[in-house]
Design an enzyme around this catalytic site. Structure first.
Site, PDB file in Angstrom:
ATOM      1  N   SER A  78       0.835  -1.196   0.000  1.00 39.15           N
ATOM      2  CA  SER A  78       0.000   0.000   0.000  1.00 39.15           C
ATOM      3  C   SER A  78       0.878   1.258   0.000  1.00 39.15           C
ATOM      4  O   SER A  78       1.574   1.515  -0.968  1.00 39.15           O
ATOM      5  CB  SER A  78      -0.962  -0.052   1.190  1.00 39.15           C
ATOM      6  OG  SER A  78      -1.994   0.893   1.055  1.00 39.15           O
TER       7      SER A  78
ATOM      8  N   HIS B 144      -4.706  -1.681  -3.988  1.00 38.92           N
ATOM      9  CA  HIS B 144      -6.062  -2.076  -3.575  1.00 38.92           C
ATOM     10  C   HIS B 144      -7.062  -1.864  -4.718  1.00 38.92           C
ATOM     11  O   HIS B 144      -8.179  -1.382  -4.514  1.00 38.92           O
ATOM     12  CB  HIS B 144      -6.492  -1.280  -2.337  1.00 38.92           C
ATOM     13  CG  HIS B 144      -5.515  -1.342  -1.211  1.00 38.92           C
ATOM     14  ND1 HIS B 144      -5.041  -2.533  -0.701  1.00 38.92           N
ATOM     15  CD2 HIS B 144      -4.896  -0.356  -0.498  1.00 38.92           C
ATOM     16  CE1 HIS B 144      -4.187  -2.281   0.276  1.00 38.92           C
ATOM     17  NE2 HIS B 144      -4.079  -0.971   0.416  1.00 38.92           N
TER      18      HIS B 144
END
Length: 243
Positions: free
Chosen positions: A134, A170
């Protein structure tokens, strides 16, 4: 030991819930360690939790995951101060640097204050495998989409730029990620952008994307680019190897 060439593993994964511990390293982190070429001793992994504020409780979970994997894990805490004045030397003692998720905006600001980018670049060039999830993925690129400022996604463009692309994370689990990346590529705010679904990762040798991998049975990876003649955005799926 060191990786044969500068290596980055940029992901939307790497951790999973443990069976008897809170946390375990999933296949993407194990793959990063494999790429470091370590044998004959315990791998040395440096966990960087800046994006989550260097939470000591989470560091403890990561240390426990390292013990379970049979690795030596240390933590580069920048709150309230770095562990040394020689960050390049400290980072360079490890085989893998794994950067956790959280606020990429805060991470980049704190790293800039301590000039950590220079230490990480030297480590990368010297064969320390860089990786993360991330925020710990976006940081290696020119930028990407983030919720660091609030629930509505915005784009950052002040990443370290080791990899000359944008990055989307994501991609399959948060509805706004794909349209935000498409809009940023269409406008030229981001260059060609490499994206990962949850559980997927991208492996780079130098600045070349060499493979997309996943620690899950599903989940993909994509390249998003702008057609300069028409201005249209094109998204191409990558072949993904299941680890």
């Amino acid at each position: 030991m060191a990786a044969d060439q500068p290596t980055i593993v940029a992901t939307s994964g790497g951790f999973r819930a443990g069976h008897r511990t809170n946390l375990e390293f999933h296949r993407l982190v194990h793959h990063a360690v494999d790429l470091s070429g370590v044998h004959g001793r315990k791998p040395r992994l440096c966990h960087v939790g800046t994006a989550n504020g260097d939470q000591r409780w989470f560091n403890a979970d990561v240390s426990e995951a390292g013990a379970l994997a049979g690795w030596e894990v240390s933590h580069l805490n920048l709150f309230t101060m770095p562990p040394t004045t020689d960050l390049a030397g400290w980072v360079g003692e490890h085989d893998v640097v794994w950067v956790g998720g959280g606020s990429v905006v805060n991470l980049l600001a704190v790293w800039q204050a301590h000039d950590l980018g220079s230490a990480l670049r030297k480590a990368w060039q010297d064969g320390v495998v860089l990786g993360g999830v991330s925020a710990g993925s976006i940081c290696w690129f020119t930028g990407g989409s983030t919720d660091s400022f609030g629930p509505e996604l915005r784009v950052v463009t002040n990443g370290l730029g080791f990899l000359p692309y944008g990055n989307g994370v994501h991609y399959d689990s948060e509805e706004a990620r794909r349209p935000t990346i498409h809009a940023a590529v269409a406008s030229g705010e981001l260059p060609v952008t490499h994206c990962t679904d949850d559980g997927a990762g991208l492996v780079y040798f130098g600045t070349e994307l060499v493979e997309a991998v996943s620690e899950r049975a599903r989940g993909g990876a994509y390249v998003v680019r702008r057609d300069e003649s028409s201005g249209a955005v094109q998204e191409d799926p990558l072949d993904v190897r299941r680890l």
